[in-house]
Design an enzyme around this catalytic site. Structure first.
Site, PDB file in Angstrom:
ATOM      1  N   LYS A  13       0.857  -1.088   0.010  1.00 23.29           N
ATOM      2  CA  LYS A  13       0.089  -0.056  -0.115  1.00 23.29           C
ATOM      3  C   LYS A  13       0.774   1.177   0.139  1.00 23.29           C
ATOM      4  O   LYS A  13       2.021   1.024   0.384  1.00 23.29           O
ATOM      5  CB  LYS A  13      -1.104  -0.041   1.102  1.00 23.29           C
ATOM      6  CG  LYS A  13      -0.247  -0.062   2.406  1.00 23.29           C
ATOM      7  CD  LYS A  13       0.123   1.270   3.099  1.00 23.29           C
ATOM      8  CE  LYS A  13       0.792   1.337   4.627  1.00 23.29           C
ATOM      9  NZ  LYS A  13       1.541   2.532   4.857  1.00 23.29           N
ATOM     10  N   ASP A 138      -3.108  -0.859  10.583  1.00 20.86           N
ATOM     11  CA  ASP A 138      -3.187  -0.876   8.806  1.00 20.86           C
ATOM     12  C   ASP A 138      -3.857  -2.261   8.429  1.00 20.86           C
ATOM     13  O   ASP A 138      -4.094  -2.187   7.035  1.00 20.86           O
ATOM     14  CB  ASP A 138      -1.903  -0.668   8.407  1.00 20.86           C
ATOM     15  CG  ASP A 138      -1.413   0.713   8.433  1.00 20.86           C
ATOM     16  OD1 ASP A 138      -1.959   1.564   8.900  1.00 20.86           O
ATOM     17  OD2 ASP A 138      -0.275   0.921   8.148  1.00 20.86           O
TER      18      ASP A 138
END
Length: 282
Positions: A13, A138
């Site tokens: 990401k 996350d």
């Protein structure tokens, strides 16, 4: 070696922006950030065991086994679900540790989704994301698999669809300590909140960048080099830095120039993670 019954990606990401709004009484920071996935990442293989044992295998040095997020995720799901089955898990590591591109969190999310499938638990995304949050802030965005504007400590997610350019990601050979950066006395902690929509573009800085540049000259050097060709940004607390390009050819051209002295890779931005695209066809 037992053959894997299921092979799944664990995508990287990027934090396209990261604003720190303040510090909470519990010591955590209030954040606003924009997550987007890359079509590049680690790969995990899974094979069922009948004896309840969770076993991780990898050739990568420096990957702790029992304390690894993959093993923690598997054991947490096993405990919460009451499942008596086990799993052999293979990790092919491509993402750097301490790079700010979500390697450990993504591996944990892929583990939760892979085991949910193979153990036939039937847990929905909400339940898996809630468990994922206990492993790391996350993890939920990887469980949900959609680009998102995140608030709170990163756990409040609003799906968004920013542009999907090609990125060149540079990987300085240094692991940045997130705890060290967030405890930096000079860290910006008073950024005014912004609205989720329209998707943030112009106001897209990373409040951790200055602190990371001060402490890690390798990251500062990578930002300066990439900045000669495009806007260079820091993802998370680093160490990885990235720049957007309109097409693969331009990203490849700059990559060829910079990766003579720096490690890096070119990847497409994606608002739906390649993990979820794979799961949809199973």
């Amino acid at each position: 070696m037992v053959e894997a019954q299921l092979v799944l990606p664990a995508p990287a990401k990027l934090n396209l922006m990261l604003h720190i709004l303040g510090r909470r009484p519990d010591g955590y920071h209030e954040l606003q950030t924009l997550f987007q996935f890359l079509d590049y990442g680690d790969e995990l293989g899974f094979a069922l065991r009948q004896d309840g044992v969770i076993r991780l295998q990898t050739d990568v040095p420096g990957v702790a086994h029992d304390s690894n997020l993959i093993v923690k995720a598997a054991r947490a799901l096993q405990k919460q679900s009451g499942c008596t089955l086990g799993m052999d898990i293979w990790l092919e590591k491509r993402l750097p540790m301490g790079g700010g591109i979500g390697g450990g969190s993504s591996d944990a999310a892929t583990t939760l989704l892979g085991l949910n499938h193979l153990w036939q638990l039937g847990w929905d995304e909400d339940r898996l994301a809630q468990l994922g949050l206990t492993l790391g802030a996350d993890v939920p965005v990887f469980v949900r698999g959609h680009a998102a504007f995140a608030e709170g400590v990163g756990e409040i997610l609003t799906p968004v669809d920013p542009e999907e350019p090609w990125y060149l990601v540079l990987v300085p050979q240094v692991a940045v300590s997130t705890a060290e950066i967030f405890s930096d006395p000079l860290l910006t902690r008073d950024t005014a909140p912004i609205k989720v929509r329209p998707v943030p573009k112009g106001n897209s800085r990373n409040d951790c960048k200055a602190a990371v540049e001060r402490r890690y000259p390798e990251v500062r050097n990578a930002l300066n080099l990439l900045g000669k060709f495009t806007e260079a940004k820091l993802t998370g607390t680093g160490s990885c830095v990235f720049g957007a390009f309109p097409n693969k050819a331009e990203a490849d051209k700059v990559s060829a120039l910079l990766t003579e002295t720096l490690t890096g890779f070119v990847a497409k931005g994606s608002n739906i993670s390649m993990l979820h695209r794979k799961l949809q066809i199973l």
